[in-house]
Design a protein around this motif. Structure first.
Motif, PDB file in Angstrom:
ATOM      1  N   ASP A  98      20.116  20.917   8.209  1.00 30.88           N
ATOM      2  CA  ASP A  98      21.414  21.395   7.708  1.00 30.88           C
ATOM      3  C   ASP A  98      21.230  22.339   6.514  1.00 30.88           C
ATOM      4  O   ASP A  98      21.900  23.375   6.421  1.00 30.88           O
ATOM      5  N   ASP A  99      20.305  21.988   5.613  1.00 33.87           N
ATOM      6  CA  ASP A  99      20.056  22.842   4.449  1.00 33.87           C
ATOM      7  C   ASP A  99      19.498  24.197   4.873  1.00 33.87           C
ATOM      8  O   ASP A  99      19.923  25.254   4.375  1.00 33.87           O
ATOM      9  N   GLU A 105      11.253  24.675   6.009  1.00 40.62           N
ATOM     10  CA  GLU A 105      11.280  25.463   4.768  1.00 40.62           C
ATOM     11  C   GLU A 105      10.414  26.717   4.819  1.00 40.62           C
ATOM     12  O   GLU A 105      10.879  27.821   4.510  1.00 40.62           O
ATOM     13  N   LEU A 162      17.449  18.186   6.320  1.00 35.31           N
ATOM     14  CA  LEU A 162      16.682  19.411   6.069  1.00 35.31           C
ATOM     15  C   LEU A 162      17.167  20.531   6.984  1.00 35.31           C
ATOM     16  O   LEU A 162      17.319  21.680   6.552  1.00 35.31           O
ATOM     17  N   GLU A 191      21.041  28.237   4.681  1.00 33.51           N
ATOM     18  CA  GLU A 191      20.350  29.405   4.147  1.00 33.51           C
ATOM     19  C   GLU A 191      20.335  30.544   5.164  1.00 33.51           C
ATOM     20  O   GLU A 191      20.474  31.720   4.806  1.00 33.51           O
TER      21      GLU A 191
END
Length: 338
Positions: free
Chosen positions: A297-298, A211, A295, A302
């Motif tokens: 994949d997310d 992230e 995570l 983005e």
């Protein structure tokens, strides 16, 4: 996720600037990119500006200095050279070039004037560092006065400062706004700005599928574009391959009792004797791994939404030792780097 082909401007780039959040493997990626370009038969200069000697550690050579050193001679005929640019050495060279100070420059260094000049005005420091890059990019074969045609280096790769400082470092004119409005430093900054904003200079962003690195990378890309710099690829480093099949990941969403029974049966069929700590540990690791993949994949979604070409590089279980840089170089070539 990786792009099947890179745009034409990638192949035409002469200066590749590599940046990214600290800890994402920026130096390793810069080294692999430079090696990939050299393996296509090009003469490439790999440059670092932060004084950490990351390149010498990567290629297991003596610490780099102010002189360019050949790191690799490739069988294709390409060559990879390395250079570590030091702000103090660059200022001494600048003073000699423009003001013919000679020994007086050394005297200034002894009394601390050089350190003062390179720390009190960051904009001047960045002009000195990027000025050396500008000189190497424009150098012709045989040096000054030579009748040989063509440029000395086919491509340059810059291991740039991290994302938080990259825009200021590359936007040298803005850094000089309140320091030098006229004179030779300003004139040099204008020339450097022309090179850095040229379409043949691409800024590549290195990130991890986590992230904080992804968010900082996306913010950095916007800041770079706003500064008028040309964006290259998003290079996703340290991709971890899944250790579980999609069916196993789906099964991890089931009840603990069913999972416990299923896992014990599979362990027995594999010739193992399941214990309670073993089963609990494996289930915990499996769920952690499944969350990590979700995570990834997310974060990948983005990155794709940013609209830039994407290159993926695998995680190296053994690090960059034992040919790791060559593995990454081959991956870059396979994904269209030329």
């Amino acid at each position: 996720m990786p792009s099947s082909t890179l745009p034409a401007d990638f192949a035409g780039a002469r200066l590749h600037v590599v940046t990214g959040k600290g800890g994402v493997g920026k130096t390793t990626v810069a080294a692999a990119l430079a090696l990939a370009l050299a393996s296509t038969g090009k003469r490439v200069l790999l440059i670092e500006v932060e004084g950490r000697q990351g390149l010498s550690q990567t290629f297991d050579v003596a610490p780099l200095g102010v002189d360019e050193v050949r790191l690799v001679s490739h069988h294709s005929g390409g060559e990879l050279w390395g250079l570590s640019i030091d702000a103090k050495a660059a200022l001494l060279e600048y003073l000699q070039l423009f003001y013919k100070l000679g020994r007086a420059g050394s005297a200034l260094e002894k009394i601390g004037a050089i350190d003062f000049a390179t720390t009190i005005a960051p904009g001047v420091r960045d002009v000195l560092l990027t000025g050396k890059i500008y000189e190497a990019a424009g150098r012709t074969k045989g040096g000054r006065g030579s009748r040989q045609k063509g440029l000395h280096y086919d491509a340059l790769v810059l291991d740039a400062p991290p994302t938080g400082r990259a825009v200021r470092f590359l936007n040298v004119n803005a850094g000089l706004a309140d320091v030098a409005k006229v004179g030779p430093i300003r004139s040099q900054a204008d020339s450097i700005t022309g090179m850095l904003h040229d379409k043949r200079t691409l800024v590549h962003m290195v990130t991890l599928l986590e992230e904080m690195p992804v968010q900082e990378s996306l913010d950095g890309l916007r800041d770079l574009a706003d500064a008028g710099l040309h964006l290259g690829a998003i290079i996703v480093n340290q991709i971890r391959e899944p250790h579980l099949s999609p069916s196993h990941i789906a099964a991890l969403g089931g009840s603990d009792d069913v999972l416990d029974e299923t896992l014990r049966a599979e362990l027995v069929s594999a010739g193992l004797r399941p214990t309670n700590p073993m089963v609990r540990g494996l289930l915990s690791e499996g769920r952690d791994h499944a969350q990590r993949l979700a995570l990834q994949d997310d974060m990948a979604a983005e990155i794709v939404a940013a609209g830039r070409p994407v290159i993926e590089l695998p995680a190296l279980t053994g690090g960059v030792e034992d040919g790791g840089i060559a593995v990454l170089s081959d991956e870059l070539l396979a994904q269209g780097v030329r």
